[in-house]
Design an enzyme around this catalytic site. Structure first.
Site, PDB file in Angstrom:
ATOM      1  CD  GLU A 126     -79.282   4.047 -29.746  1.00  0.00           C
ATOM      2  OE1 GLU A 126     -80.293   4.665 -29.354  1.00  0.00           O
ATOM      3  OE2 GLU A 126     -78.255   4.601 -30.153  1.00  0.00           O
ATOM      4  N   GLY A 266     -81.191   6.936 -19.574  1.00  0.00           N
ATOM      5  CA  GLY A 266     -82.189   7.970 -19.317  1.00  0.00           C
ATOM      6  C   GLY A 266     -83.482   7.746 -20.079  1.00  0.00           C
ATOM      7  CB  ALA A 267     -85.230   8.818 -22.326  1.00  0.00           C
ATOM      8  CG  MET A 268     -84.720   3.872 -26.997  1.00  0.00           C
ATOM      9  SD  MET A 268     -83.049   4.196 -27.668  1.00  0.00           S
ATOM     10  CE  MET A 268     -83.391   4.144 -29.414  1.00  0.00           C
ATOM     11  CD  GLU A 269     -82.713   7.732 -29.982  1.00  0.00           C
ATOM     12  OE1 GLU A 269     -82.612   7.652 -28.748  1.00  0.00           O
ATOM     13  OE2 GLU A 269     -81.753   7.599 -30.756  1.00  0.00           O
ATOM     14  CD  GLU A 303     -84.158  10.402 -25.527  1.00  0.00           C
ATOM     15  OE1 GLU A 303     -83.980   9.844 -26.624  1.00  0.00           O
ATOM     16  OE2 GLU A 303     -83.254  10.537 -24.668  1.00  0.00           O
ATOM     17  CG  HIS A 306     -82.489  11.305 -30.728  1.00  0.00           C
ATOM     18  ND1 HIS A 306     -81.305  11.405 -31.418  1.00  0.00           N
ATOM     19  CD2 HIS A 306     -82.139  10.960 -29.453  1.00  0.00           C
ATOM     20  CE1 HIS A 306     -80.280  11.133 -30.603  1.00  0.00           C
ATOM     21  NE2 HIS A 306     -80.763  10.874 -29.400  1.00  0.00           N
ATOM     22  CD  GLU A 325     -77.471   9.681 -28.993  1.00  0.00           C
ATOM     23  OE1 GLU A 325     -77.865  10.727 -28.442  1.00  0.00           O
ATOM     24  OE2 GLU A 325     -78.227   8.712 -29.211  1.00  0.00           O
TER      25      GLU A 325
END
Ligand code: B3K
Ligand code: ZN
Length: 869
Positions: A126, A266-269, A303, A306, A325
């Site tokens: 992303e 931070g992080a990815m879903e 996450e 999401h 988001e």
């Protein structure tokens, strides 16, 4: 790198894709020098698309090795290749395209696409990273079923992961092994993930409400395996909460989280395979603060949430980013509120919104939560899209009630599961499910800027009636000079002289530029409590006297507004001092200001966490935005003066409370213990403003005896901004104790970067030479350079411009490696117009220096060029 000016992408140019993808099969042959990617996609021309429509694929920085259409190789001339992609004419209505590319993950410093972190492979796709892997319609409205096969050296990369379920694996004769993953859910390319490495995992199980058994795994390098328990528990709580609150269950048999050290955010879903910045996974009492524990739980939740709001229902295009988001931030805020203290969470979120989002709204990068144009989409993962987006979602709930909001969510999923949709679809689901007209609400998506609501009150004693009058305006922003009125849900209450609600909380609907609301049966002149719970992301003006504010601080039944009254009182006092022409020696604080703080400090009816929030003065950044054109040094002096004056006046109370709250038992990150520690450490921070050897010794003692990182850091941060012998000793001790742990060392870097002591910039420059510092790790950059530029206004805004040129040097160096990080770091220069003339001019010079630099990324170019318009 940019050649020429980057193109601007416009929302109004959106066109649906000409071809869909039914299935995509990927084969990755991971190597030490390069990786070979074979992708086979089945394309289908969409209905009503002319037969001569080109097949358009994105691709960047790829070596094209082979290209076959329906099994036949394509020759040069059969297709067009550019820096941005490929287009193929004359394809049949149904066709299969096989693309073989070579990529260089080991050399990928942008941390987008496929790259390595600590010798392990991972991906970040992303928004548009998949195009750095293969040629593909890398846009969120093209959704396909993915099958991924990974081949790699078995010893080096024993773990091979991708989205979905593992459907095959085996050994190869050459020391390599393979695994095949199939994801049954159609998804856009941005949700693709691959991980390969030498990883261990912890495992948990969760049974969903309808009885699906889910395996939960958190993968990490072996030395951190003992720090994953809190993340695992957080995941289970998130899964349970989403079932209870929104009736949403997990949909695969396995849910995996991988922690990596080098990560841009931070992080990815990614579907079924989240990739996390290790900072948001690892926790142990000795290494993580209370704040870390709470953010880990919130981001694990975010996450996970999401999976429905983002993955099952995704975005039609990147202008719709807030659709997933804003909604998912709202959901994670509610998760934290339900599990911990709702008012404390609200205060923290609003504080952050005002500090960062209001500032962005007043900047050259101001944009609506659904922007209408961008040069680089990565620049639009902003506090506006995320946090203001969440406020907009919260307003639906305020307008429709919790049940009405839930009905809207249910209808949204019923209508759009498996689709890529736009914010209009969300609004329509909310309106239709509640049989109400929300068309005016659309303006929150289209207009940028922070609305300003001004209120005043009239009381008619004879009629026993009270009227509240409101006006709303919104300042011009880059996309529009004049704005239409917003639909603003405004929660209000009226208090009598005893502090009781005469009129309990009501939701007024502001729809016009000017509007009045009359309340009957009001026997005495009330004090209004306005914008309770911060029911809309606006600035509210009301001519409160200091006495009104002190009264609301004591009595308002709305905890948020009790806190806010204190903030208003403090801001008013700060502004008065800033405006007074007095020398610092002549500064004074009024007794009733001090006593208002004293009564909060000693109010046992307020829980610890709320008291801790109420005792914190507005930040230097918040003051800078109000006191324009601002002088960061003057702001620092005034704020420190108030801190020190309060500390001296309330010393006995602070010391008593500190002693009362101090405890040495086993660490627990529950809300009550966190609140207790926060209040204790706020007391310590105030006491630290008194130059007194006894206090330094107290900090040293707390640092040495701390049974957890929260207490250790609280004491160390007081010492780090104090010129005393205990400072050096403690910082050195911390260094020696934690140098093996990069995440803990980030705290050490950040602490020194935010110190107000003289010589801080030199210290920061020295720390950049430290053996543990590297520009290639985003956490290090954020800890040292980011903290200095964003959380140390005194030194960043040094009058000689040294802070600005330091930042610029680093932005330019970073831009060649990692444009996304460079583009985050350049933002503190963006609001140069808000500062007094000397600083403003110096900031502008640095922006111009960046703009003149050749080979700038689109990321940095967009921010800098918009700042200079
Ligand atoms: N969706 C990701 C953010 C991706 C950022 C790309 N530059 C994390 C999140 O919001 O959950
Ligand atoms: Zn998100």
């Amino acid at each position: 790198m940019r050649q020429g000016q980057p193109k601007t992408v416009l929302l109004r140019d959106y066109t649906a894709p000409a071809y869909s993808v039914d299935a995509l099969s990927l084969v990755f042959e991971l190597g030490e020098d390069s990786t070979k990617v074979t992708s086979v996609a089945n394309y289908r021309r969409n209905r009503d698309v002319p037969a001569d429509a080109l097949l358009e694929l994105y691709g960047e920085e790829l070596e094209l090795l082979e290209l076959r259409l329906n099994g036949l190789p394509l020759k040069e001339g059969d297709y067009t290749l550019t820096d941005a992609g490929m287009s193929i004419p004359n394809v049949s209505a149904m066709c299969t395209l096989e693309v073989v590319t070579r990529i260089y993950p080991q050399k990928n410093t942008s941390l987008e696409g496929l790259y390595q972190s600590s010798g392990n492979f991972c991906t970040q796709c992303e928004a548009q990273g998949f195009r750095k892997i293969t040629y593909y319609p890398d846009r969120p409205d093209v959704m396909a079923v993915f099958t991924t096969q990974i081949l790699a050296d078995k010893q080096k990369y024993p773990v091979l992961l991708s989205n979905g379920n593992l459907t095959g694996s085996g050994d190869l004769p050459d020391g390599r092994h393979w695994a095949r993953w199939e994801d049954p859910f159609r998804k856009p390319a941005y949700l693709f993930a691959l991980v390969a490495g030498n990883l261990q995992h912890v495992e948990g199980r969760y049974t969903t409400a309808s009885g699906r058994d889910v395996t939960l795994r958190i993968y990490t390098e072996a030395h951190n395996i003992d720090k994953c328990d809190h993340a695992m528990q957080s995941l289970k709580r998130a899964m349970h909460w989403d079932e209870e609150r929104f009736g949403l269950e997990y949909d695969l048999d396995i849910y995996m989280i991988v922690a990596v050290d080098d990560f841009n955010m931070g992080a990815m879903e990614n579907k079924g395979l989240n990739v996390f910045n290790s900072k948001l996974v690892f926790a142990s009492p000795a290494t993580a603060t209370d704040m870390d524990y709470v953010s880990i739980e919130a981001v694990i939740g975010h996450e996970y949430f999401h999976n429905w709001t983002g993955n099952r229902v995704t975005c039609r295009d990147w202008f719709q980013l807030s659709l997933k988001e804003g909604l998912t931030v709202f959901r994670d805020q509610e998760f934290t509120s339900d599990l911990h203290s709702r008012p404390v969470k609200r205060i923290e979120d609003v504080r952050a919104l005002r500090t960062f989002q209001f500032t962005e709204d007043a900047s050259p990068m101001a944009h609506p939560i659904r922007p209408s144009s961008y040069m680089e989409i990565n620049n639009f993962y902003t506090v506006t899209v995320y946090e203001k987006g969440a406020e907009v979602v919260r307003m639906y709930q305020t307008l429709l009630g919790r049940d009405g909001f839930r009905k809207g969510m249910d209808l949204y999923f019923q209508r759009h599961d498996g689709q890529a949709v736009s914010t209009e679809n969300f609004l329509a689901a909310m309106a239709d499910a509640n049989g109400t007209d929300l068309s005016q609400f659309q303006r929150w998506y289209d207009q940028a800027g922070t609305p300003q609501v001004t209120a005043w009150m009239e009381y008619d004693a004879a009629a026993q009636a009270c009227t509240l009058h409101f006006t709303q305006t919104c300042p011009p922003t880059p996309e529009a000079d004049s704005k239409q009125p917003f639909l603003i849900p405004l929660e209000v209450g009226l208090l009598d002289s005893q502090g009781q609600d005469i009129i309990g909380t009501q939701v007024l609907r502001l729809t016009d530029a000017e509007q009045s609301f009359r309340f009957d049966n009001v026997p005495e002149q009330p004090v209004p409590s306005l914008l309770r719970g911060f029911s809309a992301p606006v600035k509210l003006e009301y001519p409160y006297s200091d006495a009104d504010l002190a009264f609301l601080m004591k009595h308002d039944s709305d905890a948020f507004n009790r806190w806010d009254a204190g903030q208003r009182l403090a801001m008013g006092t700060i502004l008065k001092l800033l405006q007074s022409s007095q020398q610092q020696e002549a500064f004074g604080l009024e007794d009733n200001f001090i006593s208002a703080f004293q009564s909060v400090l000693n109010d046992d009816s307020l829980d610890h966490a709320l008291r801790a929030e109420a005792l914190q003065l507005p930040s230097e950044a918040d003051i800078a935005e109000v006191a324009r054109p601002s002088d960061p040094e003057a702001i620092h002096v005034v704020r420190e003066f108030i801190h020190a004056t309060l500390a001296k006046a309330l010393r006995l109370d602070l010391e008593r409370l500190y002693a009362e709250l101090h405890e040495t038992g086993e660490y627990s990150p529950d809300a009550a213990s966190i609140g207790r520690r926060s209040l204790k450490n706020v007391c310590l921070a105030y006491l630290g403003r008194i130059q007194d050897h006894g206090i330094h010794a107290l900090c040293q003692q707390q640092y040495r005896q701390a049974g957890n990182m929260t207490d250790a850091m609280a004491a160390l941060s007081v010492l780090s901004r104090t010129d005393c012998p205990e400072r050096e000793e403690a910082l050195q001790h911390f260094h020696d104790r934690w140098q093996h742990d990069p995440l803990v060392m980030d705290k050490w870097f950040a602490l020194q970067a935010t110190s107000s002591l003289p010589g801080t910039l030199g210290q920061v420059q020295g720390l950049m030479q430290h053996k543990l510092f590297t520009l290639s790790n985003p956490n290090k950059v954020r800890a040292l350079i980011g903290s200095f530029a964003m959380r140390n206004p005194l030194h960043f805004h040094a009058q000689d411009g040294s802070g600005y040129s330091f930042l610029t040097d680093n932005v330019l160096e970073l831009d060649a490696m990692n444009p996304q990080i460079a583009s985050r770091m350049v933002r503190p220069l963006m609001n140069w117009r808000h500062y007094e003339p000397t600083r403003s001019a110096l900031m502008k010079v640095q922006l111009e220096r960046i703009q003149a630099h050749s080979g700038l990324s689109a990321d940095v170019y967009e921010i800098v060029s918009k700042s200079l318009v």
